[in-house]
Scaffold this active site. Sequence first.
Site, PDB file in Angstrom:
ATOM      1  N   GLU A 112       0.846  -1.203   0.000  1.00 33.75           N
ATOM      2  CA  GLU A 112       0.000   0.000   0.000  1.00 33.75           C
ATOM      3  C   GLU A 112       0.877   1.247   0.000  1.00 33.75           C
ATOM      4  O   GLU A 112       1.901   1.313   0.692  1.00 33.75           O
ATOM      5  CB  GLU A 112      -0.910  -0.008   1.229  1.00 33.75           C
ATOM      6  CG  GLU A 112      -1.913   1.123   1.288  1.00 33.75           C
ATOM      7  CD  GLU A 112      -2.895   0.957   2.451  1.00 33.75           C
ATOM      8  OE1 GLU A 112      -3.467   1.986   2.865  1.00 33.75           O
ATOM      9  OE2 GLU A 112      -3.078  -0.174   2.939  1.00 33.75           O
ATOM     10  N   ASP A 138       0.296   5.355   0.514  1.00 27.85           N
ATOM     11  CA  ASP A 138      -0.758   6.236   1.030  1.00 27.85           C
ATOM     12  C   ASP A 138      -0.435   7.718   0.972  1.00 27.85           C
ATOM     13  O   ASP A 138       0.635   8.147   1.404  1.00 27.85           O
ATOM     14  CB  ASP A 138      -1.001   5.947   2.528  1.00 27.85           C
ATOM     15  CG  ASP A 138      -1.669   4.618   2.782  1.00 27.85           C
ATOM     16  OD1 ASP A 138      -2.293   4.081   1.861  1.00 27.85           O
ATOM     17  OD2 ASP A 138      -1.563   4.124   3.915  1.00 27.85           O
ATOM     18  N   GLU A 167      -2.716  10.640   2.815  1.00 21.69           N
ATOM     19  CA  GLU A 167      -3.890  10.951   3.621  1.00 21.69           C
ATOM     20  C   GLU A 167      -3.793  12.408   4.060  1.00 21.69           C
ATOM     21  O   GLU A 167      -2.764  12.835   4.594  1.00 21.69           O
ATOM     22  CB  GLU A 167      -3.991  10.027   4.838  1.00 21.69           C
ATOM     23  CG  GLU A 167      -4.308   8.586   4.474  1.00 21.69           C
ATOM     24  CD  GLU A 167      -4.485   7.703   5.700  1.00 21.69           C
ATOM     25  OE1 GLU A 167      -5.518   7.021   5.789  1.00 21.69           O
ATOM     26  OE2 GLU A 167      -3.579   7.703   6.557  1.00 21.69           O
TER      27      GLU A 167
END
Length: 296
Positions: free
Chosen positions: A102, A104, A106
Amino acid sequence: MVASKVLFVIALLFCSLINVVVIANDNFDQDVDITWGNGRAAILNHGKLLTLSLDQASGSGFQSKNEFLYGKFDVKIKLVPGNSAGTVTAYYLRSQGSTWDELDFEFLGNLSGEPYIVHTNVYTQGNGNREQQFYLWFDPTVKFHTYSILWNPGHVVFSVDGKPIREFKNMEPYGVPYPKSQSMRLYSSLWNADEWATRGGLVKTNWSEAPFTATFRNFKANACVWSNGVSSCNVTSSNSSNSSGDDQREWRSQELDSTSQKRLKWVQKKFMVYNYCTDTKRFPQGLPLECTVTTK
């Protein structure tokens, strides 16, 4: 006549191969599926604009129609304005399974007038704990800004408006796992995380400000599509009319040049607010291996 028909069929097959190698439709109707939110997400303006909304009942999200194994992914986002404390707008790549990879982005909401924090993380084989956080050097709610993830065999680079803010190198020769064998789909969501997002959960979501809305446009994936165990980049080296061969070769082998390295250092010096590689209290037994390996 027969020869003309054969050439036409060959051209169609060639174009179909081209289109799976590089996705650059800039059309959310063609590129993504809205996956949750019960009407809180919407594709507008003939596919050119997408909005995600959050209220006290639910957030919303979308995912790419395709899975990818390496690529460069860009999208322009205008983040939630005003008092967005407790909200998180996420934009990330993720594989499936219990040992997932993953990458990311955010974006952690804030009280009005306070800077947004960009939270980044890298998971390999189901293990994360590689957070780096940055303040943005502009107000991301006033206009659109471009957020990019470059993922190739050599490194992962997170960028904002073309400025690299984080690099995660492939250090497999030193024993550090790297995301290279699991295809990933692109996801985005807007959700409530007031148990941790703003000042460690001290500031809660003010639902009187709802609905909260983030807006997306100009999604582009210049990437290798993964389907039935095969990468489109292994099928053909041709490219779509939206990208030249040089564009694809660039991202597949792209490294940070001296100018990009200077920009990376500038961002990390001026705007980084957390780096797991310096958090010795969190790792009393020693920092993660990738934090201590010296590479060229």
